[in-house]
Design an enzyme around this catalytic site. Structure first.
Site, PDB file in Angstrom:
ATOM      1  N   HIS A  58       0.854  -1.206   0.000  1.00 55.37           N
ATOM      2  CA  HIS A  58       0.000   0.000   0.000  1.00 55.37           C
ATOM      3  C   HIS A  58       0.877   1.237   0.000  1.00 55.37           C
ATOM      4  O   HIS A  58       1.070   1.845   1.043  1.00 55.37           O
ATOM      5  CB  HIS A  58      -0.894  -0.015   1.236  1.00 55.37           C
ATOM      6  N   PHE A  59       1.390   1.677  -0.986  1.00 53.30           N
ATOM      7  CA  PHE A  59       1.381   1.219  -2.363  1.00 53.30           C
ATOM      8  C   PHE A  59       2.817   1.005  -2.792  1.00 53.30           C
ATOM      9  O   PHE A  59       3.677   1.796  -2.410  1.00 53.30           O
ATOM     10  CB  PHE A  59       0.744   2.284  -3.257  1.00 53.30           C
TER      11      PHE A  59
END
Length: 156
Positions: A58-59
């Site tokens: 993420h991410f």
């Protein structure tokens, strides 16, 4: 002449979060309590090293703390304020709802999240609280929440 730092509370003046909350790693998101007014208010810190597993996904290439984890960290901070109230000894505050959650700033590895929660209403059956998360003095998240009160040992 008195030493002004002598009267300031130190980290050791407050219980460890795991002494008040049932959460444990990897889901205890509060590292330390820096202010506590039992049953009323709590300020806590979450130090994000960047080694947390969620940053990898993420991410990729732009690691960002998921907003839902910021809300959970605020809820845990409110839980610390509630759990420290003598009237809730032996009880557990279960997350019952989120209202007015707003995300204002990205939180990244290396940030320390300052979590502040205030109990707006506390009864034997429910707690209403509001709180914020900030990093580097900038608001990252704010939310209002509700908790239902249950016996801590139910179902054990």
């Amino acid at each position: 002449m008195s030493d002004p730092t002598r009267d300031a509370p130190s980290e050791s003046d407050f219980p460890r979060p795991d002494k008040l909350l049932p959460h444990r790693a990897p889901f205890l998101l509060v590292d330390e309590i820096v202010e506590l007014e039992p049953g009323e208010r709590c300020v806590a810190l979450w130090h994000l090293s960047g080694d947390e597993n969620f940053f990898a996904g993420h991410f990729p290439g732009r690691p960002t703390l998921p907003g839902v984890l910021m809300v959970e960290a605020i809820a845990q901070t409110a839980g610390l304020a509630a759990a420290s109230a003598s009237s809730l000894e032996g009880k557990l505050a279960l997350f019952g709802g989120i209202d007015k959650a707003r995300f204002r700033r990205q939180v990244i590895p290396g940030d320390t999240l300052r979590l502040e929660a205030t109990i707006d209403r506390l009864s034997a059956r429910a707690v209403r609280a509001s709180g914020t998360a900030s990093a580097d003095g900038q608001m990252a998240c704010e939310a209002s929440m509700m908790f239902l009160i249950a016996d801590a040992d139910a179902g054990a």
